[in-house]
Design a protein around this motif. Structure first.
Motif, PDB file in Angstrom:
ATOM      1  N   ARG A  12       0.928  -1.241   0.133  1.00  0.00           N
ATOM      2  CA  ARG A  12      -0.111   0.032   0.287  1.00  0.00           C
ATOM      3  C   ARG A  12       0.887   1.209  -0.097  1.00  0.00           C
ATOM      4  O   ARG A  12       2.143   1.327   0.149  1.00  0.00           O
ATOM      5  CB  ARG A  12      -1.043   0.125   1.077  1.00  0.00           C
ATOM      6  N   GLY A  40      -7.888   3.141   5.033  1.00  0.00           N
ATOM      7  CA  GLY A  40      -8.800   2.402   4.774  1.00  0.00           C
ATOM      8  C   GLY A  40      -9.451   2.954   3.396  1.00  0.00           C
ATOM      9  O   GLY A  40      -8.798   3.494   2.586  1.00  0.00           O
ATOM     10  N   ASP A  41     -10.840   3.277   3.318  1.00  0.00           N
ATOM     11  CA  ASP A  41     -11.454   3.799   2.211  1.00  0.00           C
ATOM     12  C   ASP A  41     -11.013   5.315   1.917  1.00  0.00           C
ATOM     13  O   ASP A  41     -11.042   5.459   0.609  1.00  0.00           O
ATOM     14  CB  ASP A  41     -13.077   3.751   2.290  1.00  0.00           C
ATOM     15  N   LEU A  42     -10.833   6.027   2.808  1.00  0.00           N
ATOM     16  CA  LEU A  42     -10.448   7.341   2.518  1.00  0.00           C
ATOM     17  C   LEU A  42      -9.175   7.272   1.812  1.00  0.00           C
ATOM     18  O   LEU A  42      -8.674   8.061   0.905  1.00  0.00           O
ATOM     19  CB  LEU A  42     -10.379   8.395   3.728  1.00  0.00           C
ATOM     20  N   ALA A  44      -7.887   5.062  -0.029  1.00  0.00           N
ATOM     21  CA  ALA A  44      -8.109   4.409  -1.479  1.00  0.00           C
ATOM     22  C   ALA A  44      -8.637   5.390  -2.204  1.00  0.00           C
ATOM     23  O   ALA A  44      -8.303   5.387  -3.473  1.00  0.00           O
ATOM     24  CB  ALA A  44      -8.667   2.925  -1.379  1.00  0.00           C
ATOM     25  N   ASN A  45      -9.773   5.931  -1.756  1.00  0.00           N
ATOM     26  CA  ASN A  45     -10.372   6.935  -2.709  1.00  0.00           C
ATOM     27  C   ASN A  45      -9.944   8.236  -2.903  1.00  0.00           C
ATOM     28  O   ASN A  45     -10.131   8.904  -3.866  1.00  0.00           O
ATOM     29  CB  ASN A  45     -12.052   6.994  -2.268  1.00  0.00           C
ATOM     30  N   LYS A  46      -9.355   8.718  -1.584  1.00  0.00           N
ATOM     31  CA  LYS A  46      -9.080  10.280  -1.939  1.00  0.00           C
ATOM     32  C   LYS A  46      -7.475  10.469  -1.686  1.00  0.00           C
ATOM     33  O   LYS A  46      -7.008  11.360  -1.939  1.00  0.00           O
ATOM     34  CB  LYS A  46      -9.687  11.141  -0.699  1.00  0.00           C
ATOM     35  N   TYR A  78     -11.841  16.016   1.726  1.00  0.00           N
ATOM     36  CA  TYR A  78     -12.207  14.606   2.069  1.00  0.00           C
ATOM     37  C   TYR A  78     -14.042  14.380   2.218  1.00  0.00           C
ATOM     38  O   TYR A  78     -14.343  13.288   2.370  1.00  0.00           O
ATOM     39  CB  TYR A  78     -11.784  14.279   3.403  1.00  0.00           C
ATOM     40  N   ASP A  82     -16.821  10.381  -3.755  1.00  0.00           N
ATOM     41  CA  ASP A  82     -15.515   9.380  -4.016  1.00  0.00           C
ATOM     42  C   ASP A  82     -15.529   9.345  -5.523  1.00  0.00           C
ATOM     43  O   ASP A  82     -14.438   8.931  -6.196  1.00  0.00           O
ATOM     44  CB  ASP A  82     -16.074   7.976  -3.530  1.00  0.00           C
ATOM     45  N   ARG A 137      -2.066   9.780  -4.181  1.00  0.00           N
ATOM     46  CA  ARG A 137      -3.239   8.735  -4.118  1.00  0.00           C
ATOM     47  C   ARG A 137      -2.414   7.514  -4.887  1.00  0.00           C
ATOM     48  O   ARG A 137      -2.055   7.705  -6.050  1.00  0.00           O
ATOM     49  CB  ARG A 137      -4.377   8.847  -4.740  1.00  0.00           C
TER      50      ARG A 137
END
Length: 304
Positions: A12, A40-42, A44-46, A78, A82, A137
């Motif tokens: 990662r 986590g998702d933040l 991965a997405n942002k 944030y 997404d 990212r």
């Protein structure tokens, strides 16, 4: 903020961060900086976000402008959908911050007392600041910039500048800012994107560093010290010793690892997802109709 190191697995995005800021030769520090390293998702997405801002020294609210810009961006970025790309999310948030600051500054023209015109009011009381943001990212580093700050990449090849100063000559060797948050109703934001790899060090700094030191001096200081906080401090001290007359701020971000295959995935994703259009009065979304854009609402306040 001190140094921070990501604890995620090596497949990662993980980074090490060092930051330092001081007033330098001036009585007060009107720079501001900050970062968010989510998981986590933040993540991965942002991705991760880093920001440096330098409030204009002629305004007593320079520090307030820089802090507002940094804090608002780190919160509102944030909160964007997404589905939006980092570039779109960042540009929309920066534009909203600019609109609010410009609205505040425009109101100064009616103050009257003590000011000959709105330009003098803005110069003494306005919210105006330079702004440079890094969104990291996966293996993609997005740079969004306006003003005379510096963003660069340092690796074995040396230092590669990723921004240019938005300045106009003012005579006698002096210069004026050509772009900054709060200067106009609309703002032109420079954007660039590079692919990074482990070992790359991304630098963001205010103009006191870029003006006071050569690219070679900056690269040598960064590469010579594995402690990035100490390296950031060393750069500020070296710029001050070299005659820098402004506040001094440095952020250093070393890429320790990226997700395998991230570069290929990012290229494919950017090609498939078009950016959404600019909002216009009369547009519908999720059952709502936009009557008119409202520039009066301030960005959400954030403590740092």
């Amino acid at each position: 903020m001190g140094a921070a190191q990501g604890s995620a697995p090596p497949d990662r995005l993980t980074v090490t961060v060092g930051q330092y800021s001081c007033a330098g030769a001036k009585p007060a520090n009107q720079d501001f900086y900050g970062c968010i390293l989510p998981d986590g998702d933040l993540l991965a997405n942002k991705g991760m976000a880093f920001v440096v801002a330098d409030g204009i020294s002629t305004s007593r609210r320079g520090r307030e402008a820089a802090e507002t810009a940094v804090a608002s961006f780190l919160t509102d970025y944030y909160a964007t959908p997404d589905a939006w790309s980092p570039r779109t999310s960042a540009q929309r948030v920066i534009a909203a911050i600019n609109s609010w600051m410009h609205g505040q500054n425009a109101a100064l023209g009616g103050m009257g007392a003590g000011y000959a015109d709105s330009d003098r009011a803005r110069e003494a009381e306005g919210l105006v600041t330079t702004f440079t943001a890094l969104i990291l990212r996966d293996a993609a580093a997005h740079i969004l910039h306006l003003g005379d700050g510096v963003a660069a990449r340092v690796n074995e090849a040396g230092l590669e500048r990723l921004t240019e100063a938005h300045r106009v000559p003012a005579g006698g060797g002096a210069h004026l800012l050509a772009r900054a948050l709060g200067m106009g109703r609309h703002v032109e934001i420079d954007h660039s994107c590079i692919m990074v790899q482990p070992g790359d060090i991304l630098l963001m700094a205010t103009d006191g560093i870029g003006d006071g030191l050569t690219d070679r001096e900056i690269a040598q200081a960064v590469q010579a010290n594995p402690d990035l906080t100490a390296a950031a401090c060393q750069l500020c001290e070296a710029a001050l010793a070299a005659g820098a007359e402004d506040n001094l701020t440095v952020q250093l971000v070393r890429v320790d690892s990226v997700r395998q295959g991230a570069a290929d995935d990012l290229v494919a994703a950017e090609a498939q997802l078009p950016d959404p259009p600019e909002w216009q009065a009369g547009q519908d979304c999720d059952g709502y109709t936009l009557l008119r854009p409202d520039e009066r609402c301030p960005p959400a306040p954030v403590a740092r």
